[in-house]
Design an enzyme around this catalytic site. Structure first.
Site, PDB file in Angstrom:
ATOM      1  CG  ASP A  33      -2.028  -0.941   1.218  1.00  0.00           C
ATOM      2  OD1 ASP A  33      -2.145  -1.688   0.233  1.00  0.00           O
ATOM      3  OD2 ASP A  33      -2.804  -0.960   2.189  1.00  0.00           O
ATOM      4  CG  HIS A  84      -4.404   2.767  -0.994  1.00  0.00           C
ATOM      5  ND1 HIS A  84      -5.295   1.943  -0.352  1.00  0.00           N
ATOM      6  CD2 HIS A  84      -3.519   3.175  -0.033  1.00  0.00           C
ATOM      7  CE1 HIS A  84      -4.961   1.853   0.928  1.00  0.00           C
ATOM      8  NE2 HIS A  84      -3.899   2.594   1.157  1.00  0.00           N
ATOM      9  CG  HIS A  88      -3.454   7.246   2.251  1.00  0.00           C
ATOM     10  ND1 HIS A  88      -3.586   7.352   3.611  1.00  0.00           N
ATOM     11  CD2 HIS A  88      -3.172   5.943   1.989  1.00  0.00           C
ATOM     12  CE1 HIS A  88      -3.378   6.159   4.166  1.00  0.00           C
ATOM     13  NE2 HIS A  88      -3.132   5.293   3.205  1.00  0.00           N
ATOM     14  CG  HIS A 172       1.931  -0.122   4.535  1.00  0.00           C
ATOM     15  ND1 HIS A 172       1.668  -1.169   5.398  1.00  0.00           N
ATOM     16  CD2 HIS A 172       0.751   0.542   4.372  1.00  0.00           C
ATOM     17  CE1 HIS A 172       0.389  -1.147   5.740  1.00  0.00           C
ATOM     18  NE2 HIS A 172      -0.186  -0.121   5.133  1.00  0.00           N
TER      19      HIS A 172
END
Length: 203
Positions: A33, A84, A88, A172
């Site tokens: 991510d 995503h 964010h 991540h």
């Protein structure tokens, strides 16, 4: 465990989301991510290449716009892309219109059918929209590599403790996670391979 492996009732909140893949197949799904980040993502790509592993990258549209060469490299190396949001943003702090706009703005760059909400939360109105346009991918195991309270050994231990057949595993590719990734990512892949796990991406 509440964080690392979400409880069943949390999975019921978003019943059509992917939390875990086929438990009968000894395979896992690596996901990353928040990238692409030039200080982190290329290193992640090199590690994945070293072990011949493909992964899914849930990207922030703003980072794609800032770092198009890194984005192109992820795609060129054959990895799967996911949305995503553009900035964010957390769904609980936004209305349906601003959230949908942010998701679609990111997808103008990403062109993917996969979506993961930042922080793992959405309002029901937002969820209803995105499930008509995207497959929502959550996780079966979040490594917590973003936590300042953990080190690389802790992250590796989370993988070893909670990985199971069908796990969607979340790392991540971010600056906040880099110090943990350097230790945990290659060792996690080696351990998973030693346990007989195959690595898959979403169809």
């Amino acid at each position: 465990m509440f964080i690392e492996q979400p409880a069943r009732y949390l999975r019921w909140l978003y019943p059509h989301a992917l939390w875990r893949m086929n438990p009968a197949e000894r395979a896992v799904y690596l996901t990353f991510d928040d990238g692409p980040i030039p200080e982190v993502t290329p290193w992640v790509l090199d590690v994945l290449d070293r072990y011949a592993v493909k992964a899914t990258f849930f990207m922030v549209g703003e980072n794609v716009r800032k770092h198009p060469a890194v984005f192109d490299e992820v795609r060129a190396r054959g990895h799967r892309l996911g949305n995503h949001t553009f900035n964010h943003i957390g769904g609980l702090r936004h209305g349906i219109r601003s959230y949908v706009y942010n998701v679609d703005k990111a997808n103008a760059l990403l062109h993917t059918d996969l979506f993961r909400p930042p922080h793992g939360w959405m309002k029901w109105s937002q969820y209803a929209y995105v499930t008509h346009r995207y497959r929502v991918v959550m996780w079966d195991l979040v490594t917590r590599d973003y936590s300042r309270r953990l080190n690389g050994r802790d992250v590796l231990l989370n993988v070893r403790r909670y990985a199971r057949p069908g796990s969607i595993i979340t790392f991540h590719d971010s600056l906040r996670s880099l110090d943990k990734l350097l230790y945990a990512l290659p060792r996690s892949i080696e351990w998973l391979q030693a346990q007989g796990y195959a690595f898959r991406v979403f169809d």
